[in-house]
Design an enzyme around this catalytic site. Structure first.
Site, PDB file in Angstrom:
ATOM      1  CG  ASN A 153       5.544   7.048  -7.893  1.00 59.83           C
ATOM      2  OD1 ASN A 153       4.353   7.341  -8.022  1.00 59.83           O
ATOM      3  ND2 ASN A 153       5.979   6.199  -6.972  1.00 59.83           N
TER       4      ASN A 153
ATOM      5  CE  LYS B 108       6.734   8.061  -3.940  1.00 56.23           C
ATOM      6  NZ  LYS B 108       7.615   7.822  -2.811  1.00 56.23           N
TER       7      LYS B 108
ATOM      8  CG  HIS C 297       6.375   2.455  -4.976  1.00 56.25           C
ATOM      9  ND1 HIS C 297       6.389   2.808  -3.646  1.00 56.25           N
ATOM     10  CD2 HIS C 297       7.229   3.311  -5.601  1.00 56.25           C
ATOM     11  CE1 HIS C 297       7.209   3.840  -3.479  1.00 56.25           C
ATOM     12  NE2 HIS C 297       7.722   4.163  -4.656  1.00 56.25           N
TER      13      HIS C 297
ATOM     14  CD  GLU D 146       5.556   5.348  -1.177  1.00 55.09           C
ATOM     15  OE1 GLU D 146       4.760   5.709  -2.055  1.00 55.09           O
ATOM     16  OE2 GLU D 146       6.644   5.930  -0.957  1.00 55.09           O
TER      17      GLU D 146
ATOM     18  CD  GLU E 295      11.541   3.725  -6.114  1.00 57.00           C
ATOM     19  OE1 GLU E 295      11.735   4.905  -6.439  1.00 57.00           O
ATOM     20  OE2 GLU E 295      10.428   3.290  -5.760  1.00 57.00           O
TER      21      GLU E 295
ATOM     22  N   GLY F 272      12.088   9.375   0.179  1.00 52.56           N
ATOM     23  CA  GLY F 272      11.529  10.526   0.887  1.00 52.56           C
ATOM     24  C   GLY F 272      12.293  10.943   2.133  1.00 52.56           C
TER      25      GLY F 272
ATOM     26  CB  SER G 230      16.549  10.874  -1.483  1.00 50.22           C
ATOM     27  OG  SER G 230      15.655  10.685  -0.395  1.00 50.22           O
TER      28      SER G 230
END
Ligand code: 13P
Length: 252
Positions: free
Chosen positions: A9, A11, A98, A100, A168, A174, A214
């Site tokens: 991904n 992003k 996702h 985000e 996730e 991250g 990660s």
């Protein structure tokens, strides 16, 4: 046996030349590994999705990172891209839900389910993302949260062919932090159990459940060996073909 899936991904990263170069490098590695026992998926941002999908990419799939919530294939929805438009660009997969998107665009489980339905209906294979926040993990609610998200985001039309789940944990994205393998195993087992309630045991047993958050070449082997972990969804480490491929290579 569920075939493992290594998914990148990207992003909101990469201008046109960078995105195309990254895709070419990944596709070249795929082309020179003809007998690989796993699937590869790249999800570039919209600025390059069409260019990437038009590159020769035997042995790899190309996907979007999101599709519109509306059931309409086109119309007055400024800034949105329908599942049909994604397919028209030559991509065959998409992510939905996702964290985000959930965080910055306030997407609820109901919105995520509608997006998954739109994607599946249009003929895209859909990666439905779920995962608890740090506060939910610390409150001991992680299993309950992912069970709820599975129940409320996965449509009845989902099958192992048109749908993949990605677990996730939000706090692992991250941050360089990863859950213990025991925690990953606990969540993945709970997700599969919940999938069986929604879709029946047979479909649930065939559906792939990825881990994301990660994932790096250094920890990939351990994570990919956890029971019920059928692949990885990779952010940062997917932005370099070498590190992305090094993660895939732990399966060889
Ligand atoms: P990182 O691999 O950068 O933690 O991102 C994970 C992710 O969000 C993939 O969708």
């Amino acid at each position: 046996m569920r075939r493992k899936l290594i998914a990148g991904n990207w992003k909101m990263n990469g201008l046109k030349a960078e995105g195309i170069a990254l895709a070419k490098a990944v596709f070249e590695k795929c082309a020179t590994t003809p007998d690989k026992t796993f699937d590869i998926l790249v999800c570039p941002p919209m600025n390059v999705l069409g260019f990437v999908a038009e590159l020769p990419h035997a042995g790899a799939f190309v996907g979007a990172q999101d599709v519109a919530e509306t059931t309409k294939p086109n119309g007055a929805f400024t800034g949105d891209i329908s599942a049909q438009m994604v397919l028209d660009l030559g991509a065959t997969w998409t992510l939905v839900g996702h964290s985000e998107r959930r965080q910055y665009h306030h997407e609820t489980d109901a919105v995520v389910k509608q997006k998954a339905l739109n994607a599946i209906g249009a003929g895209l294979t859909t990666v439905i993302c779920i995962g608890e926040t740090l506060a939910e993990r610390e409150a001991g609610q992680a299993v309950d949260v992912v069970r709820r998200q599975t129940r409320e985001c996965v449509p009845m039309q989902a099958t192992a062919e048109n749908c993949v789940i990605a677990y996730e944990p939000v706090w692992a994205i991250g941050t360089g932090k990863v859950p213990t393998t025991a925690d990953v195993a606990e969540i993945h087992a709970a997700v599969r159990d919940e999938l069986a309630k929604v879709l029946g045991q047979e479909k649930a047993d065939k559906m792939r459940i990825l881990y994301g958050g990660s994932v790096k070449p250094e920890n990939a082997k351990e994570l990919l060996n956890v029971e019920n972990v059928d692949g990885a969804l990779i952010g940062g480490a997917s932005l370099k073909a070498d590190s992305f491929w090094a993660i895939a290579e732990t399966l060889m």
